[in-house]
Design a protein around this motif. Sequence first.
Motif, PDB file in Angstrom:
ATOM      1  N   THR A 193       0.831  -1.207   0.000  1.00 26.13           N
ATOM      2  CA  THR A 193       0.000   0.000   0.000  1.00 26.13           C
ATOM      3  C   THR A 193       0.864   1.255   0.000  1.00 26.13           C
ATOM      4  N   ILE A 194       1.935   1.239   0.788  1.00 24.29           N
ATOM      5  CA  ILE A 194       2.853   2.383   0.831  1.00 24.29           C
ATOM      6  C   ILE A 194       3.516   2.565  -0.528  1.00 24.29           C
ATOM      7  N   ALA A 195       3.989   1.455  -1.117  1.00 21.75           N
ATOM      8  CA  ALA A 195       4.635   1.528  -2.424  1.00 21.75           C
ATOM      9  C   ALA A 195       3.647   1.999  -3.492  1.00 21.75           C
ATOM     10  N   PHE A 196       2.401   1.548  -3.394  1.00 29.19           N
ATOM     11  CA  PHE A 196       1.365   1.962  -4.345  1.00 29.19           C
ATOM     12  C   PHE A 196       1.112   3.459  -4.227  1.00 29.19           C
ATOM     13  N   PHE A 216      12.364   4.378  -4.012  1.00 28.86           N
ATOM     14  CA  PHE A 216      11.983   4.858  -2.686  1.00 28.86           C
ATOM     15  C   PHE A 216      11.184   3.794  -1.941  1.00 28.86           C
ATOM     16  N   SER A 217      10.371   3.015  -2.668  1.00 27.83           N
ATOM     17  CA  SER A 217       9.596   1.940  -2.043  1.00 27.83           C
ATOM     18  C   SER A 217      10.526   0.879  -1.459  1.00 27.83           C
ATOM     19  N   ILE A 218      11.556   0.510  -2.210  1.00 31.85           N
ATOM     20  CA  ILE A 218      12.529  -0.479  -1.726  1.00 31.85           C
ATOM     21  C   ILE A 218      13.284   0.071  -0.525  1.00 31.85           C
ATOM     22  N   PHE A 219      13.653   1.358  -0.583  1.00 30.23           N
ATOM     23  CA  PHE A 219      14.372   1.984   0.525  1.00 30.23           C
ATOM     24  C   PHE A 219      13.547   1.937   1.805  1.00 30.23           C
ATOM     25  N   ILE A 220      12.261   2.248   1.700  1.00 30.52           N
ATOM     26  CA  ILE A 220      11.378   2.212   2.867  1.00 30.52           C
ATOM     27  C   ILE A 220      11.263   0.792   3.407  1.00 30.52           C
ATOM     28  N   ALA A 221      11.069  -0.178   2.505  1.00 30.50           N
ATOM     29  CA  ALA A 221      10.900  -1.568   2.935  1.00 30.50           C
ATOM     30  C   ALA A 221      12.147  -2.111   3.628  1.00 30.50           C
ATOM     31  N   LEU A 222      13.327  -1.670   3.189  1.00 30.90           N
ATOM     32  CA  LEU A 222      14.573  -2.208   3.729  1.00 30.90           C
ATOM     33  C   LEU A 222      15.050  -1.501   4.989  1.00 30.90           C
ATOM     34  N   PHE A 223      14.920  -0.167   5.017  1.00 29.86           N
ATOM     35  CA  PHE A 223      15.591   0.600   6.062  1.00 29.86           C
ATOM     36  C   PHE A 223      14.669   1.195   7.128  1.00 29.86           C
ATOM     37  N   PHE A 224      13.427   1.498   6.800  1.00 34.59           N
ATOM     38  CA  PHE A 224      12.557   2.125   7.787  1.00 34.59           C
ATOM     39  C   PHE A 224      12.275   1.225   8.997  1.00 34.59           C
ATOM     40  N   PRO A 225      12.083  -0.102   8.813  1.00 34.38           N
ATOM     41  CA  PRO A 225      11.894  -0.951   9.994  1.00 34.38           C
ATOM     42  C   PRO A 225      13.109  -0.921  10.930  1.00 34.38           C
ATOM     43  N   ASP A 274       9.086   5.703  24.364  1.00 25.34           N
ATOM     44  CA  ASP A 274       7.694   5.271  24.447  1.00 25.34           C
ATOM     45  C   ASP A 274       6.857   5.801  23.282  1.00 25.34           C
ATOM     46  N   TRP A 275       7.167   7.008  22.811  1.00 25.82           N
ATOM     47  CA  TRP A 275       6.377   7.592  21.723  1.00 25.82           C
ATOM     48  C   TRP A 275       6.535   6.839  20.405  1.00 25.82           C
ATOM     49  N   SER A 276       7.590   6.004  20.304  1.00 31.23           N
ATOM     50  CA  SER A 276       7.837   5.285  19.055  1.00 31.23           C
ATOM     51  C   SER A 276       6.764   4.228  18.780  1.00 31.23           C
ATOM     52  N   LYS A 277       5.932   3.921  19.786  1.00 35.67           N
ATOM     53  CA  LYS A 277       4.875   2.932  19.552  1.00 35.67           C
ATOM     54  C   LYS A 277       3.807   3.466  18.602  1.00 35.67           C
ATOM     55  N   TYR A 278       3.808   4.770  18.369  1.00 37.47           N
ATOM     56  CA  TYR A 278       2.851   5.354  17.429  1.00 37.47           C
ATOM     57  C   TYR A 278       3.389   5.399  16.002  1.00 37.47           C
ATOM     58  N   ILE A 279       4.629   4.973  15.813  1.00 36.79           N
ATOM     59  CA  ILE A 279       5.209   4.923  14.476  1.00 36.79           C
ATOM     60  C   ILE A 279       4.679   3.687  13.750  1.00 36.79           C
ATOM     61  N   LEU A 280       4.285   3.851  12.523  1.00 39.16           N
ATOM     62  CA  LEU A 280       3.659   2.765  11.768  1.00 39.16           C
ATOM     63  C   LEU A 280       4.516   1.505  11.733  1.00 39.16           C
ATOM     64  N   PHE A 281       5.794   1.654  11.434  1.00 42.16           N
ATOM     65  CA  PHE A 281       6.642   0.490  11.194  1.00 42.16           C
ATOM     66  C   PHE A 281       6.901  -0.337  12.446  1.00 42.16           C
ATOM     67  N   ASN A 282       6.641   0.216  13.604  1.00 36.81           N
ATOM     68  CA  ASN A 282       6.748  -0.559  14.842  1.00 36.81           C
ATOM     69  C   ASN A 282       5.481  -1.355  15.135  1.00 36.81           C
ATOM     70  N   ILE A 294      15.269   1.601  11.250  1.00 38.40           N
ATOM     71  CA  ILE A 294      15.288   2.915  11.902  1.00 38.40           C
ATOM     72  C   ILE A 294      14.288   2.943  13.054  1.00 38.40           C
ATOM     73  N   SER A 295      13.107   2.393  12.828  1.00 39.17           N
ATOM     74  CA  SER A 295      12.084   2.362  13.879  1.00 39.17           C
ATOM     75  C   SER A 295      12.549   1.538  15.061  1.00 39.17           C
ATOM     76  N   TYR A 296      13.244   0.429  14.771  1.00 38.03           N
ATOM     77  CA  TYR A 296      13.731  -0.430  15.848  1.00 38.03           C
ATOM     78  C   TYR A 296      14.758   0.305  16.711  1.00 38.03           C
ATOM     79  N   LEU A 297      15.587   1.135  16.083  1.00 38.62           N
ATOM     80  CA  LEU A 297      16.636   1.837  16.816  1.00 38.62           C
ATOM     81  C   LEU A 297      16.072   2.866  17.793  1.00 38.62           C
ATOM     82  N   ILE A 298      14.879   3.373  17.499  1.00 37.90           N
ATOM     83  CA  ILE A 298      14.285   4.380  18.393  1.00 37.90           C
ATOM     84  C   ILE A 298      13.177   3.766  19.256  1.00 37.90           C
TER      85      ILE A 298
END
Length: 315
Positions: A221-224, A239-248, A258-266, A250-254
């Motif tokens: 859906t994000i890539a679409f 950009f779709s591949i970049f998000i799929a590979l690296f955003f998870p 506590d506020w990171s629980k509102y980030i989609l990728f988490n 990045i989310s894990y590192l932060i």
Amino acid sequence: MSKFIGLVRNEHMKTFRRLSTWILLGILLGMFILIAGITKYYAEDGGNWRQSSEQQVAELQKQAEQTEDPVYAASLQEDMAVLQYQLDNDIAPIQTDSVLGFMLDALLNCGPFLIMFIAIIAGGMVSNEFSTGTIKLLLTKTPSRFSVLTSKYVSMLFTTFLFTVAFLLFSFIVGVIFFGFDGLTASRVVLDNGEIVKESGLGALSRDIGYGFIQVAFYGTIAFALSTLFRNSALAIGFSIFIALFFPTISYLIARYDWSKYILFNNLDLSAYTPGNTPIVDGMTLGFSVVVMLVYFIIITAITWLSFIKRDVTA
């Protein structure tokens, strides 16, 4: 309705007429064969599983007595508890060199590739129309922009479903060829919140496949959305591949915040709520993640459809 079904069928035919789609499926099958071959070659003979488990318990007990790290000692005690439960109840562990063990490992290790493959397909579904100029002809034949975009999205979801089914079938067929049918009905035993949980291995696999489909579909859906917003297909796919590979990552590192629980990728990996696993941020629940995903889904789809309907797509 018949016109809309025709649009979906047309979009689906476009996807599977592309050589790149079949290449991705071929790569998926090739990965399974390679992993199965390596597993078959290096796997040690399990022999008597009870004897092996008893040896592991003795080794873990020795390590627990020698370590001064209380956290590590607690982890060793948990592993011993699982092994001892299997011994006491005569439950053979799921072997790596079995069809079920292979399918579970394939889902864990190759799942990210499935996300990337769908991101590649979804990232080009709309942007390719701009790159080739066929978007003008498409909108001329179909006056409703909403139906055009919706048919493409439904086709993307159906393609995601087919790739997920192919993932499951490929792993099963390759697993049977290399390891046979032995162990297909094995049970999985895990420690969940201090309690031993026994579940069907096939049931766990089915649940994890379902959760995996939801995760892959959301990345699709994000890539679409990116494919709709960017007219350049290379930019949208990249950009779709970049998000799929690296955003998870990045989310894990932060995740310590506590506020990171509102980030989609988490919230996309629902397998965190299965027995034996823990959510990435303390306090998160399955219901919470589902609500967060729904909110993001509404926002993303609203922006996508409004931008496609309002912008001058024929320019």
